[in-house]
Design an enzyme around this catalytic site. Structure first.
Site, PDB file in Angstrom:
ATOM      1  N   LYS A   1     126.042  -7.700 -19.828  1.00 26.22           N
ATOM      2  CA  LYS A   1     125.241  -8.462 -20.609  1.00 26.22           C
ATOM      3  C   LYS A   1     123.718  -8.948 -19.891  1.00 26.22           C
ATOM      4  CE  LYS A   1     128.554 -11.692 -20.645  1.00 26.22           C
ATOM      5  NZ  LYS A   1     129.310 -12.858 -20.669  1.00 26.22           N
TER       6      LYS A   1
ATOM      7  N   ILE B   1      78.488  -1.949 -37.906  1.00 28.93           N
ATOM      8  CA  ILE B   1      78.478  -2.392 -36.508  1.00 28.93           C
ATOM      9  C   ILE B   1      79.834  -3.003 -36.222  1.00 28.93           C
ATOM     10  CG2 ILE B   1      77.580  -4.112 -34.860  1.00 28.93           C
ATOM     11  CD1 ILE B   1      74.718  -3.860 -36.091  1.00 28.93           C
ATOM     12  N   TYR B   2      80.586  -2.460 -35.251  1.00 28.58           N
ATOM     13  CA  TYR B   2      82.075  -2.841 -34.748  1.00 28.58           C
ATOM     14  C   TYR B   2      82.048  -3.438 -33.409  1.00 28.58           C
ATOM     15  CZ  TYR B   2      82.441   0.358 -38.824  1.00 28.58           C
ATOM     16  OH  TYR B   2      82.551   1.138 -39.917  1.00 28.58           O
ATOM     17  N   ALA B   3      83.077  -4.002 -33.217  1.00 30.16           N
ATOM     18  CA  ALA B   3      83.214  -4.420 -31.759  1.00 30.16           C
ATOM     19  C   ALA B   3      84.604  -4.583 -31.342  1.00 30.16           C
ATOM     20  CB  ALA B   3      82.522  -6.037 -31.556  1.00 30.16           C
TER      21      ALA B   3
ATOM     22  N   THR C   1      87.866   5.038 -24.237  1.00 26.26           N
ATOM     23  CA  THR C   1      89.225   5.307 -24.802  1.00 26.26           C
ATOM     24  C   THR C   1      88.687   5.458 -26.346  1.00 26.26           C
ATOM     25  OG1 THR C   1      90.633   4.049 -23.777  1.00 26.26           O
ATOM     26  CG2 THR C   1      91.430   4.408 -26.106  1.00 26.26           C
TER      27      THR C   1
ATOM     28  N   GLY D   1      87.254  -5.091 -27.463  1.00 25.87           N
ATOM     29  CA  GLY D   1      87.791  -5.538 -26.076  1.00 25.87           C
ATOM     30  C   GLY D   1      87.293  -6.887 -25.723  1.00 25.87           C
TER      31      GLY D   1
ATOM     32  N   ASN E   1      89.817  -0.943 -13.357  1.00 25.35           N
ATOM     33  CA  ASN E   1      89.406  -2.325 -12.983  1.00 25.35           C
ATOM     34  C   ASN E   1      90.517  -3.131 -12.615  1.00 25.35           C
ATOM     35  OD1 ASN E   1      90.447  -2.444 -15.586  1.00 25.35           O
ATOM     36  ND2 ASN E   1      88.480  -3.680 -16.369  1.00 25.35           N
ATOM     37  N   CYS E   2      91.718  -2.994 -13.052  1.00 24.99           N
ATOM     38  CA  CYS E   2      92.979  -3.781 -12.507  1.00 24.99           C
ATOM     39  C   CYS E   2      93.272  -3.166 -11.295  1.00 24.99           C
ATOM     40  CB  CYS E   2      94.045  -3.439 -13.593  1.00 24.99           C
ATOM     41  SG  CYS E   2      93.672  -4.282 -15.261  1.00 24.99           S
TER      42      CYS E   2
END
Length: 561
Positions: A438, A279-281, A15, A283, A42-43
């Protein structure tokens, strides 16, 4: 040309790469994936095993070739990043086919390595009949084993999302299934009373449900895999599905000196930045903030991972986006029931030192999924946790239909900081096949306001059980159902006055005692409570959820002898 390197694909990495390309045409985007597939559902894996999803190809969302053609992204599968050299801004990569090792420079590095199933050091756990389900290769192994060996008995260790979904899909294959869960309930996001609804459903479908018992060892004897439990019991199986949770795949980050929390999750800020520059992360591998409590936690779900990926892609390309945290909104199908939750549950609040009735309140209501006069309406049970100012902490819903849209409405309301008073004013779509004038969400707001305004006071099933057990004579359980209903079910001991007769007969009750009215779902007993209050009765408590809910809380009486 800017080099953007992503370690890991699936929900987060793929993504992120696609969003980056839409915003940065000239960047060199590379994904390293140690597995065989860059993006898969994966789900959906349990449902392929159960033949609900018939075609394996439907699980494959993107291929490296398609990512290259559509997005000009260089995807290298079977290539594992084995080292991060933050000083020289490069990663060391091993080609798992040729065993060749090489370096790749980066300007921006994103860690999206996900998580892996927990596999504790239990005797016999490496037996070839014991499986985990986390990727396509796992799925192929399980599918092949079932096809070739035709197992008659299977055991699922763990009562979480994957465990329950696998239990159902193994049952679909005609296999006798046992679920073994160390805790006193399945589905940890739910509180025990809501989980009891699932316990009843699971047992009614012929599943052998074992709670509060852990695995001591696995032993194979005469081609039978025996599971020895801590209690001394033995469960015979032809195959085992291990599903007791996941750990973040953070060793790579740890070895690079990136800060981790106590559970091994990578610590990131609201921009998904780690402790190391550029540096990023994202998930399953990261620590997140709980949107409601603001406490740090680990919530390995696909939805948050996708959102983190988009926010990070925007941030890297100059948009100052922030990730606000996760509520853990989730839903699962368990045979004929759906179970969903969002926000905090009572267990989490109590662990944080909060006290019921002081720091938070709860209500449980039963409502029809759509207009009762329209065919096939089913009850759904909703639990809401809120405080005395009307702030909503969490919601749990269990039912056959309509669960998904109600949890989505509640998650949206909570995300926008709506209160219980706002729920009353939500204008939701109504037609007899879909809802009631309602809606159950509106009803949550109405009932919560009644509690805050002292219009009604509830007693929970376990509190009533304790009172009955103690045998005191300072309360009266009042059955306000009709004669034919009482003939089918009643709580002992109880006094019977149908609701329509209560105004004329309330003198039969002792005003000095606590009166506990009950009916099927709680509506008539609420009306009874108002009648009693208006006639001078000071202590009236309505049985929460009615007898339908009360019976489900005692499911063992019906199914376990």
């Amino acid at each position: 040309m800017k080099n953007i390197v992503i370690i890991g694909g699936v929900a987060g990495g793929a993504t992120l790469a696609a969003r980056l390309r839409r915003k940065e045409e000239n960047a060199n985007i590379i994904i390293f994936e140690r597995g065989d597939y860059i993006s898969f559902a994966n789900c959906g894996l349990p449902y392929y095993i159960g033949d609900v999803i018939n075609q394996r190809a439907n699980l494959l969302l993107e291929t490296p070739e398609a990512m290259k053609k559509k997005f000009n992204i260089n995807v290298k599968i079977k290539n594992e990043v084995i080292e991060i050299d933050k000083n020289n801004k490069q990663v060391k990569v091993k080609n798992l086919i040729t065993n060749e090792e090489y370096y790749q420079k980066y300007d921006k590095l994103i860690i999206s390595t996900g998580s892996s199933p927990i596999k504790p050091p239990i005797e016999g756990i490496d037996n070839e009949k014991i499986f985990t389900l986390w990727n396509i290769n796992d799925t192929d192994k399980i599918k092949s084993f079932i096809t070739n060996n035709k197992p008659k008995k299977a055991s699922v260790i763990g009562g979480g999302f994957i465990g329950l979904e696998m239990a159902e899909n193994l049952k679909r294959q005609g296999i006798d299934v046992s679920i073994i869960e160390m805790q006193d309930q399945v589905m940890a996001p739910l509180d025990i009373e809501m989980a009891n609804l699932l316990h009843e459903e699971i047992i009614s479908k012929g599943i052998n449900l074992i709670l509060k018992d852990g695995v001591k060892a696995f032993k194979e004897e005469k081609e039978q895999l025996n599971i020895l439990l801590q209690s001394g019991k033995k469960v015979e199986s032809d195959m085992v599905l291990l599903s007791i949770g996941v750990n973040p795949n953070s060793l790579l980050a740890k070895n690079a000196g990136i800060s981790l929390n106590k559970k091994g999750g990578i610590i990131v800020n609201e921009h998904m930045e780690t402790s190391e520059k550029d540096i990023y992360a994202i998930g399953d591998v990261i620590e997140v903030a709980n949107f409601i409590s603001k406490e740090k936690t680990m919530i390995p779900l696909a939805g948050p991972a996708n959102k983190q990926a988009r926010i990070l892609a925007d941030y890297i390309t100059g948009d100052n986006k922030k990730y606000e945290g996760t509520m853990g909104t989730s839903i699962a199908q368990i045979f004929d029931l759906n179970a969903a939750s969002t926000g905090l549950n009572e267990k989490q609040l109590k662990q944080a030192g909060k006290e019921k009735n002081k720091d938070y309140l709860t209500i449980i209501i039963n409502q029809k999924s759509h207009a009762g006069y329209y065919p096939n309406a089913n009850f759904i049970t909703l639990k809401m946790i809120f405080d005395k100012k009307g702030k909503i902490f969490g919601v749990q819903i269990v039912g056959k239909e309509g669960v998904d849209k109600r949890i989505d409405v509640m998650a949206t309301a909570m995300k926008l900081n709506a209160t219980i008073y706002d729920l009353q004013n939500l204008e939701l779509a109504y037609a007899p096949p879909f809802s009631s004038a309602k809606d159950p969400v509106n009803m949550l707001g109405y009932v919560a306001e009644n509690v805050l305004n002292n219009m009604v006071d509830f007693i929970e099933y376990d509190e009533l059980d304790e009172m009955i057990k103690e045998g005191k004579d300072d309360f009266i359980i009042l059955d306000v159902t009709e004669d034919f209903e009482r003939a089918m079910y009643k709580i002992d001991p109880s006094y019977h006055i149908p609701l329509g007769q209560l105004r004329q007969r309330c003198f039969e009750l002792n005003k000095n005692k606590t009166i506990i009215p009950y009916c099927k779902i709680g509506v008539r007993s609420y009306n009874a409570a108002r009648i009693l209050k208006e006639n001078g009765f000071k202590n009236v408590q309505v049985l929460s959820g009615g007898t339908d809910f009360y019976k489900s809380m005692h499911y063992k009486n019906n199914y376990i002898k």
